[in-house]
Design a protein around this motif. Structure first.
Motif, PDB file in Angstrom:
ATOM      1  N   GLN A   1      35.427  32.379  44.919  1.00  0.00           N
ATOM      2  CA  GLN A   1      34.935  33.335  43.992  1.00  0.00           C
ATOM      3  C   GLN A   1      34.969  34.645  44.580  1.00  0.00           C
ATOM      4  OE1 GLN A   1      31.087  32.120  43.200  1.00  0.00           O
ATOM      5  NE2 GLN A   1      31.666  30.879  41.476  1.00  0.00           N
ATOM      6  N   GLU A   2      34.793  34.642  45.797  1.00  0.00           N
ATOM      7  CA  GLU A   2      34.798  35.919  46.693  1.00  0.00           C
ATOM      8  C   GLU A   2      36.512  36.482  46.538  1.00  0.00           C
ATOM      9  OE1 GLU A   2      33.364  35.805  50.551  1.00  0.00           O
ATOM     10  OE2 GLU A   2      31.413  34.777  49.826  1.00  0.00           O
TER      11      GLU A   2
ATOM     12  N   ALA B   1      37.781  39.970  45.076  1.00  0.00           N
ATOM     13  CA  ALA B   1      38.367  40.903  45.950  1.00  0.00           C
ATOM     14  C   ALA B   1      39.802  40.943  45.194  1.00  0.00           C
ATOM     15  CB  ALA B   1      38.668  40.359  47.282  1.00  0.00           C
ATOM     16  N   GLN B   2      40.628  40.183  44.701  1.00  0.00           N
ATOM     17  CA  GLN B   2      41.987  40.062  44.147  1.00  0.00           C
ATOM     18  C   GLN B   2      41.804  40.963  42.797  1.00  0.00           C
ATOM     19  OE1 GLN B   2      43.766  36.521  43.028  1.00  0.00           O
ATOM     20  NE2 GLN B   2      45.879  37.482  43.115  1.00  0.00           N
TER      21      GLN B   2
ATOM     22  N   VAL C   1      42.495  46.308  39.811  1.00  0.00           N
ATOM     23  CA  VAL C   1      41.900  47.356  39.355  1.00  0.00           C
ATOM     24  C   VAL C   1      42.276  48.802  40.011  1.00  0.00           C
ATOM     25  CG1 VAL C   1      39.675  48.561  38.467  1.00  0.00           C
ATOM     26  CG2 VAL C   1      40.199  45.839  38.116  1.00  0.00           C
ATOM     27  N   ALA C   2      42.153  48.670  41.294  1.00  0.00           N
ATOM     28  CA  ALA C   2      42.294  49.840  42.039  1.00  0.00           C
ATOM     29  C   ALA C   2      43.789  50.299  42.147  1.00  0.00           C
ATOM     30  CB  ALA C   2      41.822  49.542  43.738  1.00  0.00           C
TER      31      ALA C   2
END
Length: 93
Positions: free
Chosen positions: A80-81, A85-86, A91-92
């Motif tokens: 999940q982490e 993060a992906q 999005v960034a």
């Protein structure tokens, strides 16, 4: 004091030696001369005769899952982490 030095020498010696190479069969694929690198809650990074690889702990035979203290709940949290993060990275961009 003498015992402390001996313990330190043994620990240093162990840390320098590579882990024992062994053969693993995972999901029908055999990895020859496996040497374990980094172990994470959900996967293990290995080197073997074919190069480098990563194997999910959930895919390992029961004896190897036990050896690496596999915990399905911790593995799910790690996944999940990674997923979060992906998604943030996408999005960034």
């Amino acid at each position: 004091m003498k015992t402390r030095k001996l313990v330190m020498l043994v620990l240093i010696g162990i840390s320098v030696l590579p882990l024992k190479a062994e053969d693993w069969t995972v999901n029908g694929k055999t990895f020859h001369n496996v040497v374990v690198g980094k172990v994470e809650p959900d996967r293990v990074h290995i080197t073997y005769d074919g190069g480098l690889g990563t194997v999910l702990l959930a895919d390992l035979p029961a004896d190897l899952r036990k050896k690496f203290n596999y915990d399905p709940a911790q593995a799910a949290n790690m996944e999940q982490e990674r997923s979060a993060a992906q998604q943030q990275g996408e999005v960034a961009r």
